[in-house]
Design a protein around this motif. Structure first.
Motif, PDB file in Angstrom:
ATOM      1  N   THR A  88       0.972  -0.996   0.078  1.00  0.00           N
ATOM      2  CA  THR A  88      -0.135   0.535  -0.871  1.00  0.00           C
ATOM      3  C   THR A  88       0.710   1.327  -0.105  1.00  0.00           C
ATOM      4  N   GLY A  89       1.894   1.681   1.177  1.00  0.00           N
ATOM      5  CA  GLY A  89       2.925   2.259   0.660  1.00  0.00           C
ATOM      6  C   GLY A  89       3.599   2.330   0.005  1.00  0.00           C
ATOM      7  N   ALA A  90       3.966   1.360  -1.119  1.00  0.00           N
ATOM      8  CA  ALA A  90       4.177   2.226  -2.613  1.00  0.00           C
ATOM      9  C   ALA A  90       3.475   2.409  -3.533  1.00  0.00           C
ATOM     10  N   THR A  91       2.370   1.571  -3.306  1.00  0.00           N
ATOM     11  CA  THR A  91       1.147   2.935  -4.756  1.00  0.00           C
ATOM     12  C   THR A  91       0.962   3.774  -3.780  1.00  0.00           C
ATOM     13  N   LEU A  92       0.625   4.622  -2.182  1.00  0.00           N
ATOM     14  CA  LEU A  92       0.509   5.969  -2.312  1.00  0.00           C
ATOM     15  C   LEU A  92       2.030   6.352  -2.642  1.00  0.00           C
ATOM     16  N   GLY A  93       3.138   5.729  -2.280  1.00  0.00           N
ATOM     17  CA  GLY A  93       4.676   6.778  -2.478  1.00  0.00           C
ATOM     18  C   GLY A  93       3.891   6.764  -4.396  1.00  0.00           C
ATOM     19  N   ALA A  94       4.062   6.245  -5.101  1.00  0.00           N
ATOM     20  CA  ALA A  94       3.726   6.604  -6.973  1.00  0.00           C
ATOM     21  C   ALA A  94       2.666   7.200  -6.608  1.00  0.00           C
ATOM     22  N   THR A  95       1.483   7.440  -5.699  1.00  0.00           N
ATOM     23  CA  THR A  95       0.654   8.411  -6.420  1.00  0.00           C
ATOM     24  C   THR A  95       0.926   9.525  -6.191  1.00  0.00           C
ATOM     25  N   GLN A  96       1.409   9.917  -4.567  1.00  0.00           N
ATOM     26  CA  GLN A  96       2.448  11.108  -4.439  1.00  0.00           C
ATOM     27  C   GLN A  96       3.406  11.396  -5.398  1.00  0.00           C
ATOM     28  N   GLN A  97       4.550  10.499  -6.284  1.00  0.00           N
ATOM     29  CA  GLN A  97       5.265  11.590  -6.942  1.00  0.00           C
ATOM     30  C   GLN A  97       4.009  11.845  -8.395  1.00  0.00           C
ATOM     31  N   LEU A  98       3.209  11.489  -8.835  1.00  0.00           N
ATOM     32  CA  LEU A  98       2.620  11.931  -9.718  1.00  0.00           C
ATOM     33  C   LEU A  98       1.546  13.093  -9.331  1.00  0.00           C
ATOM     34  N   THR A  99       1.093  13.315  -8.534  1.00  0.00           N
ATOM     35  CA  THR A  99       0.410  14.246  -7.904  1.00  0.00           C
ATOM     36  C   THR A  99       1.127  15.630  -7.495  1.00  0.00           C
ATOM     37  N   SER A 100       2.103  15.487  -7.475  1.00  0.00           N
ATOM     38  CA  SER A 100       3.402  16.446  -6.693  1.00  0.00           C
ATOM     39  C   SER A 100       4.014  16.680  -8.763  1.00  0.00           C
ATOM     40  N   ASN A 101       3.126  16.321  -9.347  1.00  0.00           N
ATOM     41  CA  ASN A 101       4.304  16.583 -10.358  1.00  0.00           C
ATOM     42  C   ASN A 101       5.423  16.109 -10.806  1.00  0.00           C
ATOM     43  N   GLN A 102       6.393  15.637 -10.001  1.00  0.00           N
ATOM     44  CA  GLN A 102       7.629  14.652  -9.778  1.00  0.00           C
ATOM     45  C   GLN A 102       8.145  13.352 -11.308  1.00  0.00           C
ATOM     46  N   THR A 103       6.389  13.257 -11.483  1.00  0.00           N
ATOM     47  CA  THR A 103       6.643  12.141 -12.647  1.00  0.00           C
ATOM     48  C   THR A 103       5.349  12.536 -13.269  1.00  0.00           C
ATOM     49  N   ASP A 104       5.863  11.599 -14.338  1.00  0.00           N
ATOM     50  CA  ASP A 104       4.953  11.462 -15.399  1.00  0.00           C
ATOM     51  C   ASP A 104       4.398  10.028 -15.594  1.00  0.00           C
ATOM     52  N   ILE A 105       4.613   8.851 -15.527  1.00  0.00           N
ATOM     53  CA  ILE A 105       4.190   7.249 -15.364  1.00  0.00           C
ATOM     54  C   ILE A 105       5.041   7.130 -13.542  1.00  0.00           C
ATOM     55  N   ALA A 106       4.087   6.773 -12.801  1.00  0.00           N
ATOM     56  CA  ALA A 106       4.657   5.692 -11.539  1.00  0.00           C
ATOM     57  C   ALA A 106       4.167   4.177 -11.924  1.00  0.00           C
ATOM     58  N   ILE A 107       5.132   3.516 -11.648  1.00  0.00           N
ATOM     59  CA  ILE A 107       4.650   1.883 -12.012  1.00  0.00           C
ATOM     60  C   ILE A 107       4.748   1.050 -10.244  1.00  0.00           C
ATOM     61  N   ASN A 108       4.301   0.445  -9.737  1.00  0.00           N
ATOM     62  CA  ASN A 108       4.209  -0.454  -8.276  1.00  0.00           C
ATOM     63  C   ASN A 108       4.123  -1.839  -8.710  1.00  0.00           C
ATOM     64  N   TRP A 109       4.461  -2.594  -9.193  1.00  0.00           N
ATOM     65  CA  TRP A 109       3.986  -3.798  -9.829  1.00  0.00           C
ATOM     66  C   TRP A 109       3.343  -4.461  -8.227  1.00  0.00           C
ATOM     67  N   SER A 110       4.310  -4.769  -6.521  1.00  0.00           N
ATOM     68  CA  SER A 110       3.563  -5.294  -5.677  1.00  0.00           C
ATOM     69  C   SER A 110       1.909  -4.664  -5.012  1.00  0.00           C
ATOM     70  N   GLY A 111       1.566  -3.247  -6.145  1.00  0.00           N
ATOM     71  CA  GLY A 111      -0.064  -2.957  -6.079  1.00  0.00           C
ATOM     72  C   GLY A 111      -1.045  -3.563  -6.802  1.00  0.00           C
ATOM     73  N   GLY A 112      -2.311  -2.777  -7.008  1.00  0.00           N
ATOM     74  CA  GLY A 112      -3.430  -3.204  -7.993  1.00  0.00           C
ATOM     75  C   GLY A 112      -4.319  -4.294  -7.083  1.00  0.00           C
ATOM     76  N   LEU A 113      -4.493  -4.691  -5.700  1.00  0.00           N
ATOM     77  CA  LEU A 113      -5.280  -5.566  -4.759  1.00  0.00           C
ATOM     78  C   LEU A 113      -6.738  -5.350  -5.152  1.00  0.00           C
ATOM     79  N   HIS A 114      -7.441  -5.426  -6.451  1.00  0.00           N
ATOM     80  CA  HIS A 114      -8.527  -4.548  -6.395  1.00  0.00           C
ATOM     81  C   HIS A 114      -9.824  -4.919  -5.764  1.00  0.00           C
ATOM     82  N   HIS A 115      -9.592  -6.346  -5.500  1.00  0.00           N
ATOM     83  CA  HIS A 115     -11.048  -6.990  -4.569  1.00  0.00           C
ATOM     84  C   HIS A 115     -10.579  -6.930  -3.025  1.00  0.00           C
ATOM     85  N   ALA A 116     -10.233  -5.892  -2.266  1.00  0.00           N
ATOM     86  CA  ALA A 116     -11.025  -5.662  -1.302  1.00  0.00           C
ATOM     87  C   ALA A 116     -11.349  -4.866  -1.168  1.00  0.00           C
TER      88      ALA A 116
END
Ligand code: TV7
Ligand code: CA
Ligand code: ZN
Length: 406
Positions: free
Chosen positions: A136-164
């Motif tokens: 979860t922290g990896a996804t939120l860190g990736a999101t933070q990079q996007l929302t602060s305009n520090q990156t264009d594409i952020a990747i977290n292969w350990s996330g994506g747990l869509h059923h919870a």
């Protein structure tokens, strides 16, 4: 020399923490965090880290997880382990979440759909809290990079747990990192499009935003009964007619593309590009979250599609061409060596690199994982062969045309 180069005109950030790798859901459980080790080995073996900013993920805080999840559930997840499970079940505010037992239940379910029985979808295992808060922290860190305009594409292969769900684990998913990410994106972006190419329906994300017109969810998934038995493919939701909660402002902001077993590359491309293209045109998202579950690949242990790593990657390229801020997440994927191939290939696509098809086995630890098995022999894109389990194609082109027109 492979010659990896930095992408021109955009930035990519990669979010990961190796501590997620050591986890075991149980001996026969299909979810193997070890697939993330294999992915990392390929990404580093090909040298893709030279093309991205890499970030060591830090654990999410309980307060961050409470932005979507029930506070009792978050407390339980933070404290639970095989050692503490029984005594936590006695705590009254947790005990009230124990589901009633049905007579044909095969496993004993505790609070929040969690269980210590070996056959459970959502087992309680050693190190589980660490694992959940880290992905979860990896996804939120990736999101933070996007929302602060520090990156264009952020990747977290350990996330994506869509059923919870808000107060319930489901289908190998405990914390819905996707929902938490989208909530953060909504602080900055007017509209977020969520696209889900995992073979299973992205029910948890759809449900969370069913009343929210600023989020459009679009899932492609296997749908309908298994061939022999009458049981539905998990989770059993995501019908074509399911378009968001009727009578609310969220109606028409959910899209579902139910697919029968055995779909091939050409058919998947046709569906994906037509439906996704029109969704982007009509909804005009300001950012996109793409869940890249690799269980939609041919030869997956749980999935029933026949698509190649090439076509799976085409979906990523198609979405990337929109030029919108993009969060790329993992998800399912149960034939570990193929998961690693797909996600490494997609990391290359995100950074505008083309990888040679021969895996640099001398640079990759555990080269045995990519050699000699049913489909492999050191190739990034192994062709299907006589050893690949093939699911009969039950998709008729007319059915697909009907869905695209709708
Ligand atoms: C995102 N399929 C998650 C996909 C979640 C699928 C299911 C299993 C399974 C669980 C095991 C196991 C398994 C070989 C496969 C109705 C049931 C039937 C438990 C055996 N072997 C994602 C969830 C799905 C657990 N669940 O989208 C321990 O397959 O179909 C079901 C539910 C009840 C529970 N039983 C299965 O890809 C990450 N589970 C072996 C050991
Ligand atoms: Ca899906
Ligand atoms: Zn899945």
């Amino acid at each position: 020399e492979i010659g990896i180069t930095k992408p021109k005109g955009h930035k990519v950030s990669f979010h990961y923490n190796s501590r997620v790798e050591d986890m075991h859901f149980g001996k026969t459980h299909p979810m193997k965090p070890w697939r993330l080790t294999l992915t990392k080995h390929l990404v580093l073996g090909y040298g893709l880290h030279y093309a991205m900013d890499t970030h060591e993920a830090v654990s999410a805080g309980k307060d961050q997880v409470r932005a979507f999840h029930d506070p009792d559930y978050v407390d339980f997840l933070a404290q639970v382990s095989p050692q503490t499970f029984a005594s936590l079940c006695e705590v009254p505010r947790f005990a009230q979440h124990i589901p009633p037992k049905h007579e044909n239940d095969t496993v004993d379910l505790g609070p929040f759909n969690l269980s210590t029985s070996p056959g459970a979808d959502c087992p309680v295992f050693d190190g589980m809290s660490t694992y959940l808060f880290l992905y979860t922290g990896a996804t939120l860190g990736a999101t933070q990079q996007l929302t602060s305009n520090q990156t264009d594409i952020a990747i977290n292969w350990s996330g994506g747990l869509h059923h919870a769900h808000r107060a319930e684990a489901s289908g190998f998913c405990y914390i819905n990192d996707i929902v938490l990410s989208i909530l953060d994106l909504l602080r900055v972006y007017p509209r977020v499009l969520y696209i889900d190419i995992d073979v299973h329906h992205g029910d948890g994300v759809e449900e969370a935003f069913q009343r929210q017109p600023r989020v459009m969810t679009l899932s492609y998934h296997r749908y309908g009964p298994y061939d022999e038995t009458q049981h539905k493919f998990f989770p059993g939701t995501g019908d074509l007619a399911d378009v968001g909660l009727k009578g609310t402002v969220g109606e028409h902001f959910a899209l579902n593309v139910p697919i029968a077993s055995g779909i091939n590359d050409g058919q998947y491309k046709y569906l994906f590009e037509n439906v996704t293209g029109r969704a982007i045109e009509a909804f005009k998202p300001s950012a996109i979250v793409l869940q890249c579950g690799a269980d939609s690949l041919g030869g997956d242990r749980l999935g029933q599609f026949n698509i190649s790593t090439t076509q799976h990657g085409e979906c990523v390229s198609f979405v990337k061409r929109s030029g919108l801020p993009l969060l790329i997440l993992g998800g399912g994927g149960y034939t570990a060596r193929n998961v690693a191939r797909a996600w490494c290939h997609e990391t290359a696509l995100a950074t505008d690199n083309t990888l040679p098809d021969s895996i640099p086995l001398d640079l990759v630890p555990r080269p045995e994982a990519f050699q000699g098995r049913a489909h492999g022999d050191g190739k990034l894109h192994p062709p299907f062969n006589k050893n690949t389990p093939v699911h009969n194609n039950q998709n008729k082109d007319v059915d697909l045309e009907y869905m695209v027109k709708k």
